[in-house]
Design a protein around this motif. Structure first.
Motif, PDB file in Angstrom:
ATOM      1  N   GLN A   1       0.826  -1.191   0.000  1.00 25.18           N
ATOM      2  CA  GLN A   1       0.000   0.000   0.000  1.00 25.18           C
ATOM      3  C   GLN A   1       0.871   1.256   0.000  1.00 25.18           C
ATOM      4  O   GLN A   1       1.970   1.244   0.542  1.00 25.18           O
ATOM      5  CB  GLN A   1      -0.913   0.028   1.232  1.00 25.18           C
ATOM      6  N   VAL A   2       0.342   2.278  -0.643  1.00 19.84           N
ATOM      7  CA  VAL A   2       1.027   3.562  -0.713  1.00 19.84           C
ATOM      8  C   VAL A   2       0.093   4.632  -0.169  1.00 19.84           C
ATOM      9  O   VAL A   2      -1.085   4.685  -0.532  1.00 19.84           O
ATOM     10  CB  VAL A   2       1.437   3.906  -2.155  1.00 19.84           C
TER      11      VAL A   2
ATOM     12  N   SER B   1       4.445   7.286   0.851  1.00 17.50           N
ATOM     13  CA  SER B   1       5.021   6.402   1.862  1.00 17.50           C
ATOM     14  C   SER B   1       4.437   5.007   1.674  1.00 17.50           C
ATOM     15  O   SER B   1       3.310   4.849   1.207  1.00 17.50           O
ATOM     16  CB  SER B   1       4.721   6.912   3.270  1.00 17.50           C
ATOM     17  N   GLY B   2       5.228   4.018   2.019  1.00 19.41           N
ATOM     18  CA  GLY B   2       4.764   2.649   1.847  1.00 19.41           C
ATOM     19  C   GLY B   2       5.600   1.939   0.807  1.00 19.41           C
ATOM     20  O   GLY B   2       6.807   1.921   0.887  1.00 19.41           O
ATOM     21  N   SER B   3       4.962   1.382  -0.181  1.00 26.20           N
ATOM     22  CA  SER B   3       5.672   0.588  -1.184  1.00 26.20           C
ATOM     23  C   SER B   3       6.523   1.478  -2.087  1.00 26.20           C
ATOM     24  O   SER B   3       6.284   2.677  -2.207  1.00 26.20           O
ATOM     25  CB  SER B   3       4.676  -0.189  -2.049  1.00 26.20           C
ATOM     26  N   ILE B   4       7.492   0.856  -2.718  1.00 29.22           N
ATOM     27  CA  ILE B   4       8.314   1.566  -3.696  1.00 29.22           C
ATOM     28  C   ILE B   4       7.462   1.879  -4.922  1.00 29.22           C
ATOM     29  O   ILE B   4       6.673   1.050  -5.371  1.00 29.22           O
ATOM     30  CB  ILE B   4       9.525   0.707  -4.098  1.00 29.22           C
ATOM     31  N   VAL B   5       7.618   3.079  -5.445  1.00 27.19           N
ATOM     32  CA  VAL B   5       6.821   3.465  -6.597  1.00 27.19           C
ATOM     33  C   VAL B   5       7.716   3.618  -7.817  1.00 27.19           C
ATOM     34  O   VAL B   5       8.918   3.874  -7.698  1.00 27.19           O
ATOM     35  CB  VAL B   5       6.046   4.777  -6.335  1.00 27.19           C
TER      36      VAL B   5
ATOM     37  N   SER C   1      10.849  10.252  -1.765  1.00 31.15           N
ATOM     38  CA  SER C   1       9.633   9.707  -2.395  1.00 31.15           C
ATOM     39  C   SER C   1       8.608  10.810  -2.631  1.00 31.15           C
ATOM     40  O   SER C   1       7.417  10.649  -2.322  1.00 31.15           O
ATOM     41  CB  SER C   1       9.026   8.598  -1.517  1.00 31.15           C
TER      42      SER C   1
ATOM     43  N   ASP D   1       2.901   1.671  -8.274  1.00 28.96           N
ATOM     44  CA  ASP D   1       3.950   0.916  -7.607  1.00 28.96           C
ATOM     45  C   ASP D   1       4.522  -0.150  -8.532  1.00 28.96           C
ATOM     46  O   ASP D   1       4.154  -0.244  -9.708  1.00 28.96           O
ATOM     47  CB  ASP D   1       3.449   0.348  -6.276  1.00 28.96           C
TER      48      ASP D   1
ATOM     49  N   ARG E   1       0.059  -1.030  -9.488  1.00 22.19           N
ATOM     50  CA  ARG E   1      -1.163  -0.593  -8.822  1.00 22.19           C
ATOM     51  C   ARG E   1      -1.150   0.929  -8.738  1.00 22.19           C
ATOM     52  O   ARG E   1      -0.137   1.536  -8.427  1.00 22.19           O
ATOM     53  CB  ARG E   1      -1.267  -1.209  -7.417  1.00 22.19           C
TER      54      ARG E   1
ATOM     55  N   TYR F   1      -2.373   4.589  -7.241  1.00 21.49           N
ATOM     56  CA  TYR F   1      -2.814   5.248  -6.021  1.00 21.49           C
ATOM     57  C   TYR F   1      -3.041   6.719  -6.321  1.00 21.49           C
ATOM     58  O   TYR F   1      -2.287   7.321  -7.100  1.00 21.49           O
ATOM     59  CB  TYR F   1      -1.771   5.096  -4.916  1.00 21.49           C
TER      60      TYR F   1
END
Length: 117
Positions: A1-2, A25-29, A77, A100, A104, A106
């Motif tokens: 999740q981002v 923040s969260g997964s690498i994009v 990021s 990401d 996915r 966001y």
């Protein structure tokens, strides 16, 4: 999740400038970008920037080329949109978008940009 947090935006006179920021923040994009949606219109791409390793690749809508600049700070990021020479037709809600590594999408919460003539 981002999770995305947008900042910037507001009211500006035609010819003025604004800068939008969007922190992820969260997964690498992989790609990060900005879209906008004016009242009664479909959401459209404004600019997108893709992490190419040592080089980032940017693409712009024809309507903003030469006026808007997208950039990103991979360490933070964060993606930025520097908007110069703003026109009334740039008035819209601007949305941050990131994709990401699993492709996915966001979306940020959106921020209103109003350019007064």
């Amino acid at each position: 999740q981002v999770h995305l947090v947008e900042s910037g935006g507001g009211l500006v006179q035609a010819g003025g400038s604004l800068r939008l920021s969007c922190s992820a923040s969260g997964s690498i994009v992989s790609s990060m970008g900005w879209y906008r949606q004016a009242p009664g219109k479909q959401r459209e791409l404004v600019a997108i920037i893709t992490d190419g390793g040592t080089t980032n690749y940017a693409r712009y809508a024809d309507s903003v080329k030469g006026r808007f600049t997208i950039s990103r700070d991979n360490a933070k990021s964060t993606v930025y949109l520097q908007m110069n020479s703003l026109k009334p037709e740039d008035t819209a809600v601007y949305y941050c978008n990131v994709v990401d590594l699993l492709y996915r999408n966001y979306w940020g919460q959106g921020t209103q940009i109003t350019v007064a003539s």
